[in-house]
Design a protein around this motif. Sequence first.
Motif, mmCIF file in Angstrom:
data_model
loop_
_atom_site.group_PDB
_atom_site.id
_atom_site.type_symbol
_atom_site.label_atom_id
_atom_site.label_comp_id
_atom_site.label_asym_id
_atom_site.label_seq_id
_atom_site.Cartn_x
_atom_site.Cartn_y
_atom_site.Cartn_z
ATOM 1 N N TRP A 31 -7.787 -6.177 -2.647
ATOM 2 C CA TRP A 31 -7.395 -4.764 -2.578
ATOM 3 C C TRP A 31 -7.270 -4.160 -3.969
ATOM 4 C CZ3 TRP A 31 -2.745 -1.829 -3.477
ATOM 5 C CH2 TRP A 31 -2.768 -0.559 -2.903
ATOM 6 N N VAL A 90 -4.215 8.043 -14.434
ATOM 7 C CA VAL A 90 -4.280 8.013 -12.977
ATOM 8 C C VAL A 90 -2.968 7.440 -12.464
ATOM 9 C CG1 VAL A 90 -5.486 6.991 -11.016
ATOM 10 C CG2 VAL A 90 -6.776 7.687 -13.034
ATOM 11 N N ARG A 102 0.841 -1.214 0.000
ATOM 12 C CA ARG A 102 0.000 0.000 0.000
ATOM 13 C C ARG A 102 0.869 1.254 0.000
ATOM 14 N NH1 ARG A 102 -4.223 -1.911 3.679
ATOM 15 N NH2 ARG A 102 -2.766 -1.433 5.354
ATOM 16 N N PHE A 153 2.266 1.978 -3.441
ATOM 17 C CA PHE A 153 1.278 2.639 -4.297
ATOM 18 C C PHE A 153 1.145 4.109 -3.908
ATOM 19 C CE2 PHE A 153 -1.528 -0.055 -7.052
ATOM 20 C CZ PHE A 153 -0.733 -1.170 -7.033
ATOM 21 N N ARG A 192 -10.429 -2.991 -5.280
ATOM 22 C CA ARG A 192 -10.835 -1.700 -4.714
ATOM 23 C C ARG A 192 -10.032 -0.561 -5.314
ATOM 24 N NH1 ARG A 192 -10.343 -1.178 0.965
ATOM 25 N NH2 ARG A 192 -9.037 -3.017 1.210
ATOM 26 N N VAL A 193 -8.750 -0.831 -5.579
ATOM 27 C CA VAL A 193 -7.928 0.183 -6.245
ATOM 28 C C VAL A 193 -8.505 0.488 -7.622
ATOM 29 C CG1 VAL A 193 -5.663 0.592 -7.299
ATOM 30 C CG2 VAL A 193 -5.796 -0.368 -5.013
ATOM 31 N N ASN A 198 -11.630 2.451 -7.320
ATOM 32 C CA ASN A 198 -11.334 3.804 -6.859
ATOM 33 C C ASN A 198 -10.796 4.671 -7.986
ATOM 34 O OD1 ASN A 198 -11.518 5.269 -4.393
ATOM 35 N ND2 ASN A 198 -9.283 5.372 -4.295
ATOM 36 N N ALA A 199 -10.085 4.015 -8.909
ATOM 37 C CA ALA A 199 -9.496 4.740 -10.031
ATOM 38 C C ALA A 199 -10.421 4.750 -11.243
ATOM 39 C CB ALA A 199 -8.161 4.097 -10.412
ATOM 40 N N PRO A 229 -0.714 5.651 -9.233
ATOM 41 C CA PRO A 229 -1.044 4.703 -8.161
ATOM 42 C C PRO A 229 -1.517 5.388 -6.891
ATOM 43 C CG PRO A 229 1.006 4.071 -9.239
ATOM 44 C CD PRO A 229 0.623 5.382 -9.802
ATOM 45 N N SER A 230 -0.901 6.525 -6.548
ATOM 46 C CA SER A 230 -1.290 7.182 -5.303
ATOM 47 C C SER A 230 -2.716 7.729 -5.383
ATOM 48 C CB SER A 230 -0.315 8.313 -4.962
ATOM 49 O OG SER A 230 -0.292 9.263 -6.009
ATOM 50 N N ASP A 231 -3.147 8.066 -6.593
ATOM 51 C CA ASP A 231 -4.529 8.551 -6.753
ATOM 52 C C ASP A 231 -5.532 7.447 -6.491
ATOM 53 O OD1 ASP A 231 -3.610 10.517 -9.676
ATOM 54 O OD2 ASP A 231 -3.635 11.059 -7.536
ATOM 55 N N ALA A 232 -5.084 6.217 -6.708
ATOM 56 C CA ALA A 232 -6.021 5.089 -6.694
ATOM 57 C C ALA A 232 -6.079 4.362 -5.370
ATOM 58 C CB ALA A 232 -5.644 4.102 -7.802
ATOM 59 N N VAL A 233 -5.194 4.694 -4.443
ATOM 60 C CA VAL A 233 -5.192 3.970 -3.170
ATOM 61 C C VAL A 233 -6.495 4.265 -2.438
ATOM 62 C CG1 VAL A 233 -4.064 3.735 -0.929
ATOM 63 C CG2 VAL A 233 -2.687 4.033 -2.996
ATOM 64 N N PRO A 234 -7.270 3.232 -2.119
ATOM 65 C CA PRO A 234 -8.560 3.482 -1.460
ATOM 66 C C PRO A 234 -8.349 3.848 0.000
ATOM 67 C CG PRO A 234 -8.220 1.123 -1.730
ATOM 68 C CD PRO A 234 -7.057 1.805 -2.382
#
Lengths: 221, 142
Positions: A94, B9, A67, A70, A97-98, A101-102, B11-16
């Motif tokens: 996960w 996008v 995490r 990322f 969910r990523v 989220n994107a 990776p940091s934008d996508a971290v839930p």
Amino acid sequence: MSAGTVPEALENGHNVAVLGATQTGKTAFARELHATTPRVSIWLNERGKDRVPDVDGVVARTFDEVRDAFASDEYRVEYVPADRNEAIVELQDWLWRVADNADRALPMQVIVDEVDRVAPESQKPYGNFPPRDAVRDFTSEGVKRGVKFVGITQDPSTYDKKALRQSRYRAVWEMSAEQQGAVSGYGFDFGRIRDAPQYAGVLHYHTGEVVGEVKAEERYA
Amino acid sequence: MRGAVQMDVSPSDAVPDEPETSEEIDSDHSVSNDPPTASDGTTVKDALLSTQPEQRLESVEAPYDPERGGVTRVYRGVRKMLDVEGLPAVADIGIGLIEWYEAGGPDIGSDEGDDDAGDGEVGGSPDRPGDLDAVLDEVSSE
């Protein structure tokens, strides 16, 4: 959809199964895929003596570190958990969910060497074998979430058949006669594989059509 | 191998966002009727029925060996039947207590220098009392 060229096949979002005996060049090929893809690529590696060496990227030994990678915009992650069977379940959940989220706009790739150890062929129904089910989820639903799955095995006879079937592309290197027999229904051109240069494999489309030869650059060997 | 993939996008934008922990939700310190839990949410029932850590069936070799098979193979068969990766913790505790009792139980009131080992009296042999400590040490080190 046509098979396309080798670069097209390797860059698109479809899964790739990498099959072949040990020391034939398939891991080097996967290392190059991991190092050069524009996707965020996670290599789920084993600890100890079976760890694939020289994998690009930051090393994450726990899920929290994945995490963090990322969050730090790392595009290459070598994930070396204590238990890959548990880790792949958590990772798949996960990454879904990523992806959501994107808005599915972040292309990702997951590479698992010796994938048959995580997703062996089993009679257990779906829902009763979490790590195998996670691999099945990757191969069946990953594409629409922008997650490309690359499963590597030198023992396709013990790899979950459904996961293998759900790989649109199959990069095949030389393998033993009994392994050839185990995958005889996939239409692989073993004559062409045998005639390929040393350390080169043959990329097949899921229809059996040959896309072309694949071979890693020397520096990834 | 670059070209066709669009990266709009990072990776940091996508971290839930991670879900709230139970401590954050239960901030009013209200009394709960739920069973007590460990900090990771595990209940006592979960702990008693836990089968971890356990050696995976695939890694357990089982050659035919009458001297070492028997109970081990039966145990392996039960695991297959129940489709579990190991005996629940409560079964290990129960069986272990029975085994300990059969082996002579706690060494209550026996002298360290007692040489009457193995004659069946309560207390057993001088080296028996250490067995339970050794088992507990092994369990706690896993």
